[in-house]
Design an enzyme around this catalytic site. Structure first.
Site, PDB file in Angstrom:
ATOM      1  N   ARG A 161      95.978  61.212 125.648  1.00  0.00           N
ATOM      2  CA  ARG A 161      95.678  62.410 124.878  1.00  0.00           C
ATOM      3  C   ARG A 161      96.903  63.307 124.958  1.00  0.00           C
ATOM      4  O   ARG A 161      97.672  63.255 125.930  1.00  0.00           O
ATOM      5  CB  ARG A 161      94.461  63.143 125.443  1.00  0.00           C
ATOM      6  CG  ARG A 161      93.172  62.322 125.441  1.00  0.00           C
ATOM      7  CD  ARG A 161      92.045  63.105 126.114  1.00  0.00           C
ATOM      8  NE  ARG A 161      90.786  62.383 126.050  1.00  0.00           N
ATOM      9  CZ  ARG A 161      90.342  61.553 127.004  1.00  0.00           C
ATOM     10  NH1 ARG A 161      91.084  61.344 128.088  1.00  0.00           N
ATOM     11  NH2 ARG A 161      89.185  60.935 126.883  1.00  0.00           N
ATOM     12  N   LYS A 184      89.699  63.780 130.789  1.00  0.00           N
ATOM     13  CA  LYS A 184      88.568  64.698 130.626  1.00  0.00           C
ATOM     14  C   LYS A 184      87.616  64.598 131.811  1.00  0.00           C
ATOM     15  O   LYS A 184      87.340  63.513 132.308  1.00  0.00           O
ATOM     16  CB  LYS A 184      87.814  64.373 129.338  1.00  0.00           C
ATOM     17  CG  LYS A 184      88.530  64.820 128.065  1.00  0.00           C
ATOM     18  CD  LYS A 184      87.641  64.590 126.858  1.00  0.00           C
ATOM     19  CE  LYS A 184      88.270  65.129 125.590  1.00  0.00           C
ATOM     20  NZ  LYS A 184      87.395  64.904 124.410  1.00  0.00           N
ATOM     21  N   HIS A 252      96.593  63.054 117.676  1.00  0.00           N
ATOM     22  CA  HIS A 252      95.463  62.267 118.175  1.00  0.00           C
ATOM     23  C   HIS A 252      95.338  60.946 117.424  1.00  0.00           C
ATOM     24  O   HIS A 252      94.809  59.966 117.958  1.00  0.00           O
ATOM     25  CB  HIS A 252      94.160  63.062 118.066  1.00  0.00           C
ATOM     26  CG  HIS A 252      93.088  62.591 119.000  1.00  0.00           C
ATOM     27  ND1 HIS A 252      93.209  62.680 120.378  1.00  0.00           N
ATOM     28  CD2 HIS A 252      91.879  62.014 118.780  1.00  0.00           C
ATOM     29  CE1 HIS A 252      92.129  62.184 120.945  1.00  0.00           C
ATOM     30  NE2 HIS A 252      91.307  61.768 119.999  1.00  0.00           N
ATOM     31  N   ARG A 255      96.882  58.144 119.284  1.00  0.00           N
ATOM     32  CA  ARG A 255      96.001  57.563 120.312  1.00  0.00           C
ATOM     33  C   ARG A 255      95.010  56.600 119.662  1.00  0.00           C
ATOM     34  O   ARG A 255      94.745  55.521 120.200  1.00  0.00           O
ATOM     35  CB  ARG A 255      95.286  58.689 121.048  1.00  0.00           C
ATOM     36  CG  ARG A 255      94.221  58.257 122.069  1.00  0.00           C
ATOM     37  CD  ARG A 255      93.754  59.488 122.832  1.00  0.00           C
ATOM     38  NE  ARG A 255      92.387  59.388 123.286  1.00  0.00           N
ATOM     39  CZ  ARG A 255      92.020  58.885 124.470  1.00  0.00           C
ATOM     40  NH1 ARG A 255      92.914  58.393 125.292  1.00  0.00           N
ATOM     41  NH2 ARG A 255      90.741  58.867 124.812  1.00  0.00           N
ATOM     42  N   HIS A 278      87.326  56.430 128.048  1.00  0.00           N
ATOM     43  CA  HIS A 278      86.037  56.792 127.452  1.00  0.00           C
ATOM     44  C   HIS A 278      84.923  56.605 128.476  1.00  0.00           C
ATOM     45  O   HIS A 278      84.853  55.574 129.143  1.00  0.00           O
ATOM     46  CB  HIS A 278      85.743  55.903 126.233  1.00  0.00           C
ATOM     47  CG  HIS A 278      86.560  56.257 125.034  1.00  0.00           C
ATOM     48  ND1 HIS A 278      86.753  55.400 123.972  1.00  0.00           N
ATOM     49  CD2 HIS A 278      87.225  57.401 124.709  1.00  0.00           C
ATOM     50  CE1 HIS A 278      87.521  55.986 123.060  1.00  0.00           C
ATOM     51  NE2 HIS A 278      87.808  57.202 123.489  1.00  0.00           N
ATOM     52  N   TYR A 287      85.967  52.004 117.093  1.00  0.00           N
ATOM     53  CA  TYR A 287      87.184  51.368 116.593  1.00  0.00           C
ATOM     54  C   TYR A 287      86.891  50.032 115.911  1.00  0.00           C
ATOM     55  O   TYR A 287      87.683  49.569 115.097  1.00  0.00           O
ATOM     56  CB  TYR A 287      88.182  51.153 117.740  1.00  0.00           C
ATOM     57  CG  TYR A 287      88.722  52.459 118.265  1.00  0.00           C
ATOM     58  CD1 TYR A 287      89.713  53.157 117.583  1.00  0.00           C
ATOM     59  CD2 TYR A 287      88.210  53.029 119.432  1.00  0.00           C
ATOM     60  CE1 TYR A 287      90.182  54.369 118.046  1.00  0.00           C
ATOM     61  CE2 TYR A 287      88.678  54.237 119.900  1.00  0.00           C
ATOM     62  CZ  TYR A 287      89.674  54.903 119.206  1.00  0.00           C
ATOM     63  OH  TYR A 287      90.122  56.117 119.659  1.00  0.00           O
TER      64      TYR A 287
END
Length: 306
Positions: A161, A184, A252, A255, A278, A287
């Site tokens: 990120r 995150k 982004h 990524r 994730h 994806y």
């Protein structure tokens, strides 16, 4: 939050502390939670005509929830944002019901509005290459161009990120073959560093006029302060306009391109999930919708027609 009763306000703060300390929620997530729950509790106060203590909050009805959702929709809040707000309310109520000993059925049974999940917008390999080259050439200052190349190469080559790339410190260089990244919610993951990213960062460091202390940001702004995400976003805006790329060609998107290009090359979803950091595989599965044709080829080769 002046409309909220002291008891409700204290409960909210305690829940936020719980999310922050025990669940490892990111700072931006805590801010979003506080805003969403603050708005909900303020609405309930107005809707009921008086500040709602914990006892009153335990008696929220289906009608109350419908009124809140209708009010929120009337404020030009889209289905996706409303679903996010409802998720925050449900999470708070699960915790509050467990602590106060009441049944939160009316809240938990409220259905989120349907919305179409936005698919990732990755770039084609050639377009990603062109963006990296163009962003390096458009700056009048050589070291700034090398800096921007290094940042984009980390996003595309390592799936970082932008906040993670700009969070690197001087002591992280020279980049090792494998890095430990804190993403995150303070979740750590191991990320392989491709040679192109190592070389791009080395070229930037060699040209950077600022002293890069171990405990200071690796990537610097022109005057030597920490590089802000907006600087990279603006550089990409200029580069994509030169290349005629769509507005979805953002930092982004690099990524997203990392994930999609890995998938195209035969990478499995579980490994890509770990590389991206994730929390849920369902996030990574988005994806697969980007390259249905490749997946169908795999399916047909595994299940040939008789």
């Amino acid at each position: 939050m002046s409309l909220i009763s002291p008891a409700a306000r204290d409960a909210l703060e305690t829940w936020l502390d719980h999310q922050r300390a025990l669940k490892g929620a990111a700072a931006n997530t805590i801010i979003a939670y506080a805003g969403d729950l603050g708005e909900f509790l303020a609405f309930i106060t107005t809707h009921k005509g008086s500040p709602q203590g914990l006892g009153a909050l335990s008696h929220i009805t289906v009608s109350d929830m419908r009124a809140w959702m209708a009010y929120t929709r009337s404020s030009d809040v889209g289905p996706r944002s409303l679903a996010r707000k409802l998720s925050a309310v449900k999470s708070f109520y699960r915790w509050l019901a467990s602590r106060e000993g009441f049944e939160p059925t009316a809240v938990l049974s409220t259905r989120a509005p349907k919305y179409t999940r936005k698919l990732p917008r990755p770039l084609a390999v050639d377009a990603a290459h062109d963006l990296v080259e163009t962003i390096g050439m458009q700056s009048a200052t050589t070291w700034v161009g090398l800096r921007d190349i290094a940042v984009l190469t980390l996003l595309w080559g390592c799936g970082l990120r932008i906040s993670e790339a700009l969070g690197l410190r001087g002591g992280d260089a020279p980049l090792p073959q494998v890095m430990r990244i804190t993403g995150k919610g303070n979740k750590e993951r191991i990320v392989p560093v491709v040679g192109a990213a190592q070389q791009a960062v080395e070229a930037y460091i060699a040209a950077c006029p600022h002293i890069l202390q171990d405990d200071q940001p690796l990537f610097r702004a022109v005057r030597g302060g920490a590089l802000a995400p907006r600087a990279i976003q603006k550089a990409m805006e200029t580069a994509r306009m030169q290349l005629g790329l769509p507005a979805t060609a953002t930092p982004h998107a690099m990524r997203h391109s990392f994930a999609t290009h890995l998938l195209n090359a035969g990478g499995d979803l579980r490994s890509i999930q770990e590389l991206l950091g994730h929390a849920s595989l369902s996030t990574t599965q988005a994806y697969t919708a980007v390259d249905t044709a490749r997946l169908m080829d795999v399916y047909n080769s595994a299940h040939p027609k008789a």
